[in-house]
Design an enzyme around this catalytic site. Structure first.
Site, PDB file in Angstrom:
ATOM      1  N   GLY A  36     -49.444  -5.485  79.788  1.00 44.32           N
ATOM      2  CA  GLY A  36     -49.779  -5.345  78.372  1.00 44.32           C
ATOM      3  C   GLY A  36     -48.514  -5.278  77.538  1.00 44.32           C
ATOM      4  O   GLY A  36     -47.398  -5.261  78.071  1.00 44.32           O
ATOM      5  N   LEU A  37     -48.687  -5.243  76.252  1.00 42.12           N
ATOM      6  CA  LEU A  37     -47.548  -5.208  75.333  1.00 42.12           C
ATOM      7  C   LEU A  37     -46.741  -3.920  75.480  1.00 42.12           C
ATOM      8  O   LEU A  37     -47.242  -2.908  75.975  1.00 42.12           O
ATOM      9  CB  LEU A  37     -48.043  -5.314  73.889  1.00 42.12           C
ATOM     10  CG  LEU A  37     -48.685  -6.635  73.457  1.00 42.12           C
ATOM     11  CD1 LEU A  37     -49.289  -6.479  72.062  1.00 42.12           C
ATOM     12  CD2 LEU A  37     -47.678  -7.779  73.488  1.00 42.12           C
ATOM     13  N   GLY A  39     -45.558  -0.532  74.509  1.00 44.39           N
ATOM     14  CA  GLY A  39     -46.222   0.478  73.706  1.00 44.39           C
ATOM     15  C   GLY A  39     -47.726   0.556  73.910  1.00 44.39           C
ATOM     16  O   GLY A  39     -48.390   1.405  73.315  1.00 44.39           O
ATOM     17  N   ALA A  40     -48.270  -0.311  74.770  1.00 41.64           N
ATOM     18  CA  ALA A  40     -49.719  -0.310  74.999  1.00 41.64           C
ATOM     19  C   ALA A  40     -50.172   0.912  75.790  1.00 41.64           C
ATOM     20  O   ALA A  40     -51.334   1.296  75.734  1.00 41.64           O
ATOM     21  CB  ALA A  40     -50.142  -1.588  75.712  1.00 41.64           C
ATOM     22  N   GLY A  41     -49.244   1.492  76.568  1.00 44.46           N
ATOM     23  CA  GLY A  41     -49.589   2.677  77.355  1.00 44.46           C
ATOM     24  C   GLY A  41     -49.655   2.435  78.847  1.00 44.46           C
ATOM     25  O   GLY A  41     -50.280   3.208  79.579  1.00 44.46           O
ATOM     26  N   LYS A  42     -49.004   1.396  79.315  1.00 44.38           N
ATOM     27  CA  LYS A  42     -49.027   1.043  80.739  1.00 44.38           C
ATOM     28  C   LYS A  42     -48.454   2.155  81.615  1.00 44.38           C
ATOM     29  O   LYS A  42     -49.082   2.595  82.584  1.00 44.38           O
ATOM     30  CB  LYS A  42     -48.233  -0.255  80.986  1.00 44.38           C
ATOM     31  CG  LYS A  42     -48.746  -1.464  80.254  1.00 44.38           C
ATOM     32  CD  LYS A  42     -47.892  -2.678  80.502  1.00 44.38           C
ATOM     33  CE  LYS A  42     -46.459  -2.529  80.022  1.00 44.38           C
ATOM     34  NZ  LYS A  42     -46.335  -2.306  78.563  1.00 44.38           N
ATOM     35  N   SER A  43     -47.254   2.597  81.290  1.00 44.89           N
ATOM     36  CA  SER A  43     -46.591   3.629  82.092  1.00 44.89           C
ATOM     37  C   SER A  43     -47.342   4.956  82.019  1.00 44.89           C
ATOM     38  O   SER A  43     -47.491   5.659  83.028  1.00 44.89           O
ATOM     39  CB  SER A  43     -45.145   3.833  81.625  1.00 44.89           C
ATOM     40  OG  SER A  43     -44.386   2.665  81.862  1.00 44.89           O
ATOM     41  N   SER A 110     -44.925  -7.997  82.044  1.00 48.22           N
ATOM     42  CA  SER A 110     -45.265  -9.222  82.794  1.00 48.22           C
ATOM     43  C   SER A 110     -46.049 -10.192  81.916  1.00 48.22           C
ATOM     44  O   SER A 110     -47.248 -10.388  82.113  1.00 48.22           O
ATOM     45  CB  SER A 110     -46.013  -8.887  84.085  1.00 48.22           C
ATOM     46  OG  SER A 110     -47.059  -7.965  83.898  1.00 48.22           O
TER      47      SER A 110
END
Length: 201
Positions: A36-37, A39-43, A110
């Site tokens: 995802g972008l 700042g999307a909250g992946k981590s 990615s």
């Protein structure tokens, strides 16, 4: 490496198999690929899921984009080819971790579908779970604690995904988490429910 050098490298099968390691761990191994972008909250989501897995006594590990660039992928830039090499290396590491019996969580922008598909094809069917952490660009910019979007819009940072470089949304992700609409608790439960439903846990 020269073609001659490659020809002299032979893959050595291990005495202890992936299935042996999974049996010892008490669960299957897989890759949860959070994309995802910025700042999307992946981590945030990957770490929250791992926390819950750890609380349950399960074997897991998070590979985080920023952290990996401090070591394994230090020296790679953010142009198209370096981004692809970044993801290729992570795919190979994730494959090794799956073989080790771990539930492996990767948090990387990615941006290219082709690269994510290459990572998927490194592991067996059902072992790659693409999790699209979907969030509007406006919300990602609002959350931007690092100030990266502001720098990208001012031209200070080039090749920034969503601004000056593309992000190709997943077409058939196993899971879509709308992080600007769901709470982190809801998102974690969505991921865990998927793992339970598909008998990974």
């Amino acid at each position: 490496m020269s073609r001659e050098g490659t020809a002299n490298i032979v893959w050595h099968p291990t005495t202890v198999t992936k299935q042996d390691r999974q049996k010892r761990a008490g669960h299957k191994s897989c890759v949860l690929w959070f994309t995802g972008l910025s700042g999307a909250g992946k981590s945030t989501l990957a770490n929250a899921v791992e926390h819950e897995l750890h609380q349950r006594g399960l074997a897991s590990y998070v590979l985080d984009g920023d952290n990996i660039r401090h070591g394994l992928n230090r020296g790679l830039g953010f142009g198209t080819e370096d981004r692809r090499e970044n993801i290729r290396r992570i795919g190979e590491v994730a494959k090794l971790f799956v073989d080790a019996g771990l539930i492996t969580l990767t948090a990387f922008i990615s941006p290219y579908r082709e690269d994510r598909e290459l990572a998927r094809n490194l592991v067996e069917a059902g072992e790659f779970i693409e999790v699209y952490v979907k969030c509007s660009l406006e919300e990602c910019e609002r959350r931007d604690v690092k100030g990266l979007y502001e720098k990208a819009r001012s031209g200070e940072i080039g090749q920034f995904t969503g601004i000056s470089a593309p992000y190709e949304e997943p077409v058939q992700a196993e899971l879509v988490i709308e992080s600007d609409k769901q709470t982190i608790e809801e998102a974690v439960q969505t991921v865990l429910t998927y793992l339970e439903k598909h008998k990974i846990l």
